[in-house]
Design a protein around this motif. Structure first.
Motif, short mmCIF file in Angstrom:
data_model
loop_
_atom_site.label_atom_id
_atom_site.label_comp_id
_atom_site.label_asym_id
_atom_site.label_seq_id
_atom_site.Cartn_x
_atom_site.Cartn_y
_atom_site.Cartn_z
N TYR A 1 -2.00 65.09 -3.71
CA TYR A 1 -1.92 64.89 -5.15
C TYR A 1 -0.48 64.64 -5.59
O TYR A 1 0.47 65.05 -4.94
CB TYR A 1 -2.49 66.09 -5.91
CG TYR A 1 -1.95 67.44 -5.49
CD1 TYR A 1 -0.68 67.87 -5.86
CD2 TYR A 1 -2.72 68.32 -4.72
CE1 TYR A 1 -0.18 69.10 -5.48
CE2 TYR A 1 -2.23 69.56 -4.33
CZ TYR A 1 -0.97 69.94 -4.71
OH TYR A 1 -0.47 71.16 -4.33
N ILE B 1 -9.43 75.16 -10.20
CA ILE B 1 -8.74 74.13 -9.42
C ILE B 1 -9.27 74.27 -8.00
O ILE B 1 -9.03 75.28 -7.34
CB ILE B 1 -7.22 74.31 -9.46
CG1 ILE B 1 -6.71 74.33 -10.91
CG2 ILE B 1 -6.52 73.19 -8.67
CD1 ILE B 1 -5.23 74.66 -11.04
N LEU C 1 -0.51 66.13 -11.73
CA LEU C 1 -1.35 67.33 -11.73
C LEU C 1 -0.86 68.34 -12.76
O LEU C 1 -1.66 68.94 -13.49
CB LEU C 1 -1.35 67.95 -10.34
CG LEU C 1 -2.19 69.21 -10.15
CD1 LEU C 1 -3.66 68.94 -10.47
CD2 LEU C 1 -2.05 69.75 -8.74
N ARG D 1 -2.00 67.25 -16.19
CA ARG D 1 -3.43 67.43 -16.40
C ARG D 1 -3.78 68.90 -16.62
O ARG D 1 -4.57 69.24 -17.51
CB ARG D 1 -4.20 66.88 -15.20
CG ARG D 1 -4.19 65.36 -15.08
CD ARG D 1 -4.84 64.93 -13.78
NE ARG D 1 -4.78 63.52 -13.56
CZ ARG D 1 -5.71 62.64 -13.96
NH1 ARG D 1 -6.77 63.09 -14.62
NH2 ARG D 1 -5.58 61.35 -13.71
N ILE D 2 -3.21 69.76 -15.81
CA ILE D 2 -3.51 71.19 -15.94
C ILE D 2 -3.00 71.72 -17.27
O ILE D 2 -3.65 72.55 -17.92
CB ILE D 2 -2.90 71.96 -14.76
CG1 ILE D 2 -3.64 71.61 -13.46
CG2 ILE D 2 -2.96 73.47 -14.99
CD1 ILE D 2 -3.05 72.23 -12.22
N VAL E 1 -10.60 71.01 -12.02
CA VAL E 1 -9.82 69.95 -11.36
C VAL E 1 -10.24 69.97 -9.90
O VAL E 1 -10.03 70.97 -9.20
CB VAL E 1 -8.31 70.19 -11.51
CG1 VAL E 1 -7.54 69.14 -10.72
CG2 VAL E 1 -7.91 70.17 -12.97
N ALA F 1 -11.08 66.49 -13.89
CA ALA F 1 -10.20 65.55 -13.19
C ALA F 1 -10.62 65.53 -11.73
O ALA F 1 -11.01 66.56 -11.16
CB ALA F 1 -8.74 65.96 -13.33
#
Length: 400
Positions: free
Chosen positions: A114, A58, A119, A122-123, A87, A108
């Protein structure tokens, strides 16, 4: 070393400390027990990836030193990390920037600020399931104490004083030169500490470390010094927005400058190293200032402060924040010893500059209605063999 992942882990690199903490807590909530490595600069994150490849990255697109785009570009050059999911979070959301990121194949690409729920989702899809399931509880419901404890190792130090911030603005606008603003910058704890730290870790190798702002600027040169100052001024919470925190920070910065002026004055009278005494006294309360900046991060993350939080946290954590900063920034040992002497004298052999620092503190803590000569019999004054008449002349108020 091998770049193949061996353990499920996440590497997070983000420039804003409280956002970095928020992302660490997000991963901990999604996968309890998963290893998380946190970094605030790109080069350290890249070095960690080369030692052991994580399961997920990330990255902040605007990392210091090596930004997220450059870091990911480096990793994509090696086979094991070419498919590493990442990400990427950036303030650059225009079409050309997004197209430029496509060859890096981020899983992503999100804009700043954000959306936390997006988020999290997605994670969750990118993380291995073996480390735990999706946590549905709210993020950011932890206590102020746990937040401050986590942030101690990641805080960015003190906020800039208003005078230093204005001076840097004039420098960046080309209205003044570094030499013209040196006196102003010399009185700012954050500028002084970061310049010394940066010069010793990134400047040309020298036999002796830089211990003063003048030495650090000389070692870095005008261009790199200007780049460092620009970076300090552009950081999140370089100036505090909360009136209570900003007001207290201003008073603490004035206290630091007064201590520096007094210590330097005493050192000159005794023909000692006035520059080193000035620096050590200026940095004596950087822990308090750093804690105030972290409390601003707490407010920015949605937290609140109760009336007794500020004095309680300053009493509880300021010393720890200061010690952590001085160690993390690798300030020279001699400088750290002088800072320690400001608060207490050890039982061993004492250098005369250490005695000056300790005496400066006692003079500043002396009630205004008591004469400085009241300290003529104290240990520091006796060992310095300081005449009472000199004490009587010592400046106990800020000088322009």
């Amino acid at each position: 070393m091998s770049l193949s992942p061996q353990l499920s882990s996440v590497l997070i690199a983000y420039s804003e400390p409280w956002r970095l903490d928020q992302l660490c807590q997000l991963v901990a909530g999604l996968r309890p027990g998963m290893l998380v490595a946190a970094f605030s600069d790109g080069r350290s994150a890249l070095a960690a990836c080369r030692r052991q490849l994580p399961s997920l990255l990330i990255l902040d697109g605007e990392l210091e030193g090596l930004d997220g785009f450059g870091l990911l570009r480096e990793l994509r050059r090696h086979g094991p990390s070419q498919r590493l999911p990442c990400v990427l979070i950036s303030e650059r959301t225009d079409a050309p920037s997004v197209r430029a990121a496509l060859p890096l194949a981020p899983a992503a690409y999100l804009g700043k600020p954000y959306d936390l729920d997006d988020l999290r989702s997605r994670i969750d899809r990118l993380l291995p399931r073996s480390a735990g399931g999706l946590a549905r509880g709210p993020l950011g419901d932890d206590s102020l104490d746990s937040f401050l404890e986590r942030m101690r190792e990641h805080c960015r130090g003190a906020p800039l004083g208003e005078a230093a911030y204005a001076a840097i603005g004039s420098l960046l606008a080309g209205q003044t030169e570094l030499a013209e603003e040196h006196a102003v910058l010399l009185g700012d704890p954050q500028v002084t500490a970061r310049a010394i730290s940066f010069a010793n870790s990134h400047g040309p190798q020298q036999a002796q470390p830089s211990q003063t702002l003048a030495q650090a600027f000389e070692r870095l040169g005008r261009t790199r010094s200007g780049e460092l100052l620009a970076q300090l001024a552009s950081q999140h919470n370089a100036r505090l927005s909360d009136p209570q925190l900003a007001g207290l920070a201003g008073r603490l910065a004035d206290q630091a400058l007064l201590a520096a002026q007094l210590a330097a004055w005493l050192a000159r009278r005794l023909q000692l190293d006035a520059a080193a005494c000035h620096t050590a006294a200026l940095l004596h309360n950087i822990g308090e200032l750093a804690l105030l900046r972290t409390l601003q991060d707490w407010l920015d993350s949605g937290g609140a402060l109760q009336p007794d939080d500020l004095p309680r946290q300053l009493a509880l954590r300021a010393a720890g924040y200061g010690s952590a900063l001085r160690a993390r920034w690798r300030l020279p040992l001699g400088l750290r010893q002088l800072i320690s002497a400001y608060y207490a004298l050890g039982s061993g052999v004492l250098g005369r500059e250490a005695l000056v620092l300790n005496l400066a503190r006692q003079l500043l803590e002396l009630p205004a209605d008591r004469p400085a000569t009241a300290l003529a019999g104290c240990r520091a004054a006796r060992l310095l063999r300081l005449d009472a008449a000199v004490l009587e002349q010592a400046p106990r108020a800020l000088r322009d």
